[in-house]
Structure formats: structure tokens, C-alpha cells
Design a protein around this motif. Structure first.
Motif, PDB file in Angstrom:
ATOM      1  N   GLY A  14     100.556  23.358  -6.499  1.00  0.00           N
ATOM      2  CA  GLY A  14     100.509  21.970  -6.968  1.00  0.00           C
ATOM      3  C   GLY A  14      99.172  21.325  -6.666  1.00  0.00           C
ATOM      4  N   LEU A  15      98.126  22.166  -6.620  1.00  0.00           N
ATOM      5  CA  LEU A  15      96.779  21.694  -6.323  1.00  0.00           C
ATOM      6  C   LEU A  15      95.824  22.195  -7.421  1.00  0.00           C
ATOM      7  N   PRO A  16      94.631  21.617  -7.519  1.00  0.00           N
ATOM      8  CA  PRO A  16      93.676  22.041  -8.565  1.00  0.00           C
ATOM      9  C   PRO A  16      93.001  23.365  -8.240  1.00  0.00           C
ATOM     10  N   ILE A  17      93.782  24.445  -8.251  1.00  0.00           N
ATOM     11  CA  ILE A  17      93.287  25.782  -7.928  1.00  0.00           C
ATOM     12  C   ILE A  17      93.031  26.545  -9.220  1.00  0.00           C
ATOM     13  N   VAL A  18      91.832  27.034  -9.400  1.00  0.00           N
ATOM     14  CA  VAL A  18      91.481  27.826 -10.577  1.00  0.00           C
ATOM     15  C   VAL A  18      91.605  29.306 -10.230  1.00  0.00           C
ATOM     16  N   GLY A  35      92.192  30.440   2.394  1.00  0.00           N
ATOM     17  CA  GLY A  35      90.944  29.728   2.677  1.00  0.00           C
ATOM     18  C   GLY A  35      90.592  28.741   1.583  1.00  0.00           C
ATOM     19  N   ASP A  36      90.819  29.135   0.321  1.00  0.00           N
ATOM     20  CA  ASP A  36      90.495  28.240  -0.788  1.00  0.00           C
ATOM     21  C   ASP A  36      91.427  27.030  -0.817  1.00  0.00           C
ATOM     22  N   PHE A  59      89.476  31.096  -7.304  1.00  0.00           N
ATOM     23  CA  PHE A  59      88.018  31.184  -7.429  1.00  0.00           C
ATOM     24  C   PHE A  59      87.345  30.148  -6.526  1.00  0.00           C
ATOM     25  N   SER A  60      86.552  30.667  -5.583  1.00  0.00           N
ATOM     26  CA  SER A  60      85.934  29.796  -4.587  1.00  0.00           C
ATOM     27  C   SER A  60      84.902  28.856  -5.183  1.00  0.00           C
ATOM     28  N   GLN A  61      84.199  29.265  -6.268  1.00  0.00           N
ATOM     29  CA  GLN A  61      83.178  28.384  -6.833  1.00  0.00           C
ATOM     30  C   GLN A  61      83.778  27.097  -7.364  1.00  0.00           C
ATOM     31  N   ASN A  62      85.052  27.160  -7.778  1.00  0.00           N
ATOM     32  CA  ASN A  62      85.700  25.955  -8.266  1.00  0.00           C
ATOM     33  C   ASN A  62      86.141  25.043  -7.130  1.00  0.00           C
TER      34      ASN A  62
END
Length: 470
Positions: free
Chosen positions: A92-96, A280-281, A324-327
């Protein structure tokens, strides 16, 4: 810095806030641009390793288009699982979500030179590994102790080291060109260098979207350069575009399903690393976007979505997904925490995945141009691993663990013939380099005493054991 015209500071920190559509759509597409190249690159690399990638003249080369298409489609689907959620699945978070580099050192030995026939075992492993990854959500918090920065930093560094060779090969002309006069030519390297120089220039001397999309813009610049010097023609682009369908649905079990013990073990082991990366992300998004710690529910939900996304992707011929960590960095930069913004990006990815003409353009990119981008990306993977290792207390115990793990893992990777007499399953796992390094580091970290005596390390280090904190 957050743009307050999008909403109040409280709204921007709320994952459930929906910005005005005119603002939300560009922000969502921005997330896609930041990860687009990294997302489709694993498909290109696996196809190249299998023997039907760029420059291979293989009759199976058109299959690369399908793999690229699925990479986009199921990155979007996996992202929707994270943002929209289904029951307990999703944070429920902005995770790409996107295709993971971490699995490449496992996938490359599985398919090396075997063509499309090898994909059945690969995707069989991805499906089972994804289900195992899903199950990690039930107890992810309990295994984090076994993966401190010493282990995770080593694994990420090993992933990058396993892949940098690919970047050099691509920049020089690709594996099929090895042994020919064209391999390593100035023309080939000039295309790669254009990409590298443009990428570096934008990354360090621009801000905002230009900086975030530096690799993508660098590839576009390299593509234009390749057109100008004749490495690719408009006719070839037009032919690729015209032969690709305007719309196509994914095909379940397109490459079949085959049980491979090496694939299952490899994917399951890497699922643990991928799950920790996602933890971690999630923590980074919660801290950077909302100024709070991630909840146990969010961490478990993100892990469920990671695994389910990978398993579903494997059913249709797409590779394992991870966050994706860059996001994560992009969210910290824009200050917009809205999951609905990322949902828009996911829908855009799905749309691209359903339109093969997008993949048809991507596959016309000269391999030398892609090599320039890959050199940057894989170098950054190594740098990320080194950055994680900077958090390690470099006492003599940790130096010994790192030394043995790196020596065996990297050594087996560089000299795969050293284990040629092992059974196929064990040989594939050992020559990945990544798994032996990770297993050795985890086991030694758990069983060795917290500190070794000074005399126990000085004798094998030639006086170079270092001076870590004691």
C-alpha cells in the motif's frame, strides 16, 4: 524538494492522497522513465547468453521481442500489487517493481548457449522461487539478523562484478562478434562512449527529471549517434516496427515448464536476498517520504507482492521482479508519497507491454549503445554494494569472512572449469559465484566468534589485516 502546488505537506506525505490528474500523470510516467532501461535490460542479457540476442542471427531472435514485452507488462502488474494491494498482498505504498538484476548470475549459467529450449527450466525455477519468496513474507522479520551489511553488501557487490563483463562485451560489439575484426573497433566503442559521456554529464550537471533519466537520455543520444554513423538504418527501424503487432496478449507457459533443481535452488536462494532488498526499500520509502518507520504489515505485504509478482511473471515468460531502489530515491527527491501516482506509472508500463511495437523499437538499439548504458548501470550495482559495505565494522573477523567468501565466489566465477566434474546442478550453482559467496558469508557470520585474535589474521594477511574497531 516537494512541489507544494501538488498538495499540502500533510497530503504529500500521505500514501492514500491522489494529486490532481494533470500533475499525477507526469509524475507517474517519471517513475517509469527512471526504471525503464534497467527493467528491460535483463531480458536482453538473458537472450544474449542463450544465443538468440542482438547480433546473433538466430532464427529465434524475434523471441527477444516477447521477453521485452513481458518485462514491461509484468513489472506493471507487480507494481499494481504493491500500490493497489489484494488482501494482505502489497504494502500500500508507492513501490515500483521491475525485473531484478540480482537473478542474472543465476539465469546466465542456466541458459548459456542453450537457446530458447533453456527457458522452460528458467521459468519453472522462477515460478517456484516466486512462491518461496511469497512464503518469506510470513517470517521475513525473523531472518533479517542473518543478513547484516557484511553479507548483503558482499552479495550486491558480487552481482555487479558478475555482470560488468557483459557491459564490456556489449560495448565492444557483443558475444557473436568475438574473434572478428569488428570486435572492439573504435566505431563500436565510440557509440558506447557517447552513452557514457551523456549519462555522466546529465547525472552531475543537471537536476530534476534530466538527472533522474540520465541513462535513458544517454541511450537515446547513443541511438541517434548510431543512426548518424550508419550502425543502424531507418529502413531497419521501419521493418522492425512494421513487423510487430499493434497489440498482443501474453501467452501462459509460452516456453513450457520444466523442473530444474539448480534453477529452483538458485531462485529460492536469491529470493531471500531480494526480500531483504525490498525490506530496505520499504523502509527507505516510509522514512524518506513519510518521515516514519515502515510497519510490520507493510514489510510483510511488500514481500508477499514481491513473490506473487515473480510467480505470475514466470507463468507468462517474464523474469523475477523486485522493488527498484532508484524509484525510492525519486520519491525522496519529489516529496510525493502518493501510491496512486505510482499506480498510473504501472498502468503505463502495462500499456507498453501490450503493444509489441514498443519492444520492436527497443530491439533495434545497437548492442554497442546498450553496452554504454549497461557499463554505467552495472558499475553502479558494484558501487551500491561497496556503499553497503561501508557500514561494516571492519575488524579482523569480518575481514576474514569477506576475504574467503569473495575469493571463492569470484574465483569460481572467473574459472568455471575448476568444478567441471561436479553434477550439472551443483556446477551451475557454484559457477554463478554469487551463491557460494553468499552461503559462505552467511554461515561464517553465524558460526565464527565475534572477534578473532590479532595473531590469527596477521599471519595470513602479510601485515595488511587492517585496523578495524575492536
Amino acid at each position: 524538494m516537494a512541489d507544494t502546488s501538488i498538495g499540502t505537506s500533510e497530503q504529500l506525505r500521505d500514501p492514500n492522497y491522489t494529486p490532481p490528474l494533470a500533475k499525477a500523470v507526469p509524475l507517474g510516467i517519471q517513475h517509469v522513465l527512471a526504471m525503464f532501461v534497467s527493467n528491460v535490460t535483463p531480458a536482453i542479457i538473458v537472450a544474449g547468453a542463450a544465443g538468440f540476442g542482438f547480433g546473433s542471427n538466430s532464427p529465434d531472435f524475434p523471441e527477444l521481442l516477447y521477453l521485452i514485452q513481458m518485462s514491461m507488462l509484468f513489472a506493471g502488474v507487480a507494481t499494481l500489487l504493491q500500490t493497489v494491494t489484494i488482501g494482505r498482498v502489497g504494502a500500500g505504498l508507492p513501490i515500483v517493481q521491475g525485473t531484478s538484476f540480482a537473478f542474472l548470475p543465476i539465469m546466465i549459467p542456466l541458459v548459456a548457449g542453450k537457446g530458447v529450449d533453456a527457458l522452460a527450466a528458467l521459468f519453472g525455477g522462477a515460478i517456484i522461487g516466486g512462491l518461496f519468496h511469497f512464503c518469506l513474507g510470513f517470517f521475513i522479520g525473523r531472518i533479517r539478523f542473518a543478513l547484516p551489511p557484511l553479507v548483503t553488501g558482499l552479495v550486491v557487490t558480487m552481482i555487479g562484478l558478475a555482470l560488468v563483463k557483459v557491459g564490456i562485451q556489449y560495448a565492444a560489439g557483443g558475444v557473436p562478434a568475438i574473434g572478428t575484426p569488428e570486435y572492439g573497433s573504435l566505431l563500436n566503442w565510440s557509440a558506447a562512449l557517447v552513452v557514457i559521456l551523456v549519462t555522466l554529464g546529465l547525472k552531475f550537471f543537471s537536476r530534476g527529471m534530466l538527472s533522474v533519466s540520465a541513462v535513458l537520455i544517454g541511450l537515446i543520444a547513443g541511438y541517434v549517434y548510431a543512426l548518424l554513423v550508419g550502425m543502424i538504418s531507418f529502413e531497419a527501424i521501419g521493418t522492425s516496427w512494421s513487423r510487430a503487432a499493434g497489440f498482443a496478449l501474453p501467452v501462459p507457459f509460452k516456453y513450457g515448464f520444466e523442473f530444474s533443481l539448480a534453477a529452483v535452488i538458485g531462485f529460492s536462494m536469491m529470493a531471500v536476498v531480494s526480500a531483504i532488498e525490498t525490506v530496505g526499500d520499504v523502509s527507505g520509502i516510509a522514512k524518506g517520504g513519510a518521515g516514519r518507520e515502515a510497519t510490520d504489515k507493510e514489510i510483510a505485504g511488500a514481500t508477499y507482492a514481491d513473490g506473487m509478482g515473480t510467480a505470475i511473471a514466470g507463468l507468462f515468460g517474464a523474469f523475477p521482479n523486485t522493488s527498484f531502489s532508484q524509484n525510492v530515491g525519486l520519491i525522496a527527491m519529489t516529496g510525493v508519497m502518493s501510491r496512486h501516482v505510482v499506480t498510473i506509472g504501472a498502468l503505463f508500463l502495462i500499456l507498453c507491454g501490450l503493444v509489441p511495437k514498443v519492444g520492436a523499437i527497443i530491439r533495434t538499439v545497437p548492442i554497442e549503445v546498450l553496452g554504454g548504458g549497461v557499463i554505467v548501470m552495472f558499475g553502479m550495482v558494484v558501487a551500491a554494494g561497496v556503499s553497503m559495505l561501508s557500514d561494516v565494522d571492519w575488524n579482523r573477523r569480518n575481514m576474514v569472512i569477506f576475504a574467503i567468501s569473495l575469493s571463492i565466489g569470484l574465483g569460481l566465477q572467473l574459472e568455471p572449469g575448476a568444478v567441471q566434474h561436479l553434477p550439472d546442478t551443483a556446477r551451475i550453482l557454484m559457477t554463478s559465484g554469487l551463491l557460494p559467496a553468499a552461503v559462505i558469508a552467511i554461515v561464517l557470520n553465524l558460526v565464527l566468534p565475534q572477534e578473532l585474535g590479532e595473531e590469527a589474521t596477521e599471519e595470513v594477511s602479510g601485515g595488511m589485516a587492517g585496523h578495524g574497531r575492536t
